[in-house]
Design an enzyme around this catalytic site. Structure first.
Site, mmCIF file in Angstrom:
data_model
loop_
_atom_site.group_PDB
_atom_site.id
_atom_site.type_symbol
_atom_site.label_atom_id
_atom_site.label_comp_id
_atom_site.label_asym_id
_atom_site.label_seq_id
_atom_site.Cartn_x
_atom_site.Cartn_y
_atom_site.Cartn_z
ATOM 1 C CB VAL A 236 -0.921 0.088 1.159
ATOM 2 C CG1 VAL A 236 -1.950 -1.120 1.068
ATOM 3 C CG2 VAL A 236 -0.231 0.023 2.280
ATOM 4 C CE LYS A 237 2.396 7.276 -3.900
ATOM 5 N NZ LYS A 237 2.253 7.851 -5.173
ATOM 6 C CD GLN A 238 -2.419 6.946 2.850
ATOM 7 O OE1 GLN A 238 -2.665 8.097 2.297
ATOM 8 N NE2 GLN A 238 -3.584 6.091 2.748
#
Length: 350
Positions: A236-238
């Site tokens: 996941v990219k955040q």
């Protein structure tokens, strides 16, 4: 280490000496060389998907450390090509985008169907490709914030990609449709043996309250991450958390007081650890975004983000504009400095 300390300046102790007293590091899956065996071998991911994940983990300067450094260049659609590439027109050419990722020692390059397709035969076997499936195109007037599919999983597979990426604007009017579209795309990608990367971004004008922007609040972004891993994102990219208390300030959702007193503090590393925890305690790796370029402060800002991510238990950084809006030489140097944070054994998980 001295260069990293120099870049952190007077903040070095604040970031490097912090001890996390919220979610204990013993509870999280800390990135390490055998991440496939540690986090994925018991999952339902098929053998080909595990091979694709290993291809990502096993490339570039961070190969087989458990950490990743990814160059993302989809800003030509997301922020307009002119605005994105005016600082360095070299990167209108897809070949130079991939060249920067290779010379910069990245684990992978993430970009559009057009960019990666234009040079796939030359480069797909030289660096892992992550094809971004959807985008928010900026030419619709008035601007409408929605993610639209630009191609198919099979197209990405045909060009030799090891992974597909997608964005969901959690909190937006279109988010439920995007969740369905992306979850179906990720299922097919796994069936074909590709890994999946999800940009878990928030988008809703109501997430700004009393002059405070909660689009990067730890509680809201943490929940976005948790939904993202539910639809089987492998990474996941955040955005790095900038504050907390979005649910309470806006007055929606469900909360428990311990979310704000026991699971987090106001320290950036603790806020980021809450994001890590929402990715199944780090089973699904968290990569934070490098953000926009601010010129002379870019190297300092990127190192801070990398240190926070690593010490929180994250998996790495995905840095685009800070790298490609500079000369090729300076972009490579910035990417290498970020990677040095993850290669430095003295920078430990808090």
């Amino acid at each position: 280490m001295s260069t990293i300390i120099d870049l952190l300046g007077t903040q070095a102790g604040y970031y490097l000496d912090h001890v996390c007293k919220t979610i204990d590091k013993k509870l999280i899956h800390i990135p390490e060389p055998n991440m496939i065996d540690k986090a994925w071998v018991d999952s339902d991911r098929n053998i080909r998907t595990l091979e694709s994940l290993q291809a990502l983990y096993g490339h570039g300067r961070l190969a087989n450390t458990g950490y990743v450094s990814i160059l993302p260049v989809d800003q030509g659609i997301e922020h307009s090509a002119g605005a994105s590439f005016a600082p360095n027109p070299l990167y209108f050419d897809p070949g130079n985008i991939v060249k920067l990722a290779i010379e910069g020692g990245c684990n992978a390059v993430a970009s559009t169907f057009g960019v990666l397709g234009a040079v796939a035969r030359k480069y797909a076997h030289k660096i892992p490709f992550i094809v971004k499936l959807n985008h928010n195109e900026l030419l619709t007037y008035p601007n409408s914030y929605d993610q639209v599919m630009f191609g198919t999983v099979k197209e990405a597979w045909n060009m030799g990609a090891v992974a597909v990426g997608a964005t969901i604007y959690f909190g937006s009017e279109q988010s439920r449709r995007q969740i369905v579209e992306v979850s179906q795309a990720f299922e097919y990608a796994h069936e074909l043996g590709m890994a999946t990367v999800l940009w878990c971004y928030l988008r809703n004008s109501s997430f700004k309250k009393d002059g405070i922007d909660y689009h990067a609040a730890a509680d809201l972004t943490g929940q976005a991450n948790h939904i993202g891993v539910t639809i089987k994102a492998d990474i996941v990219k955040q955005k790095l958390p900038s504050n907390n208390g979005g649910f309470k300030a806006i007055g929606f959702g469900k909360t428990d007081g311990r979310m704000y007193t026991e699971l987090v503090s106001d320290h950036p590393i603790d806020l980021c650890r809450y994001q890590v925890a929402n990715g199944y305690m780090g089973r699904v790796g968290l990569i934070n975004s490098g953000g926009e370029s601010h010129g002379t402060s870019d190297l300092h800002d990127a190192v801070v983000t990398a240190v926070v991510n690593k010490r929180a238990g994250g998996m790495g950084l995905i840095c685009g504009r800070k790298a490609f809006q500079k000369t090729m030489k300076d972009g490579v140097s910035l990417l290498n400095t970020i990677q040095d944070v993850y290669l430095d054994p003295s920078i430990t998980v808090a």
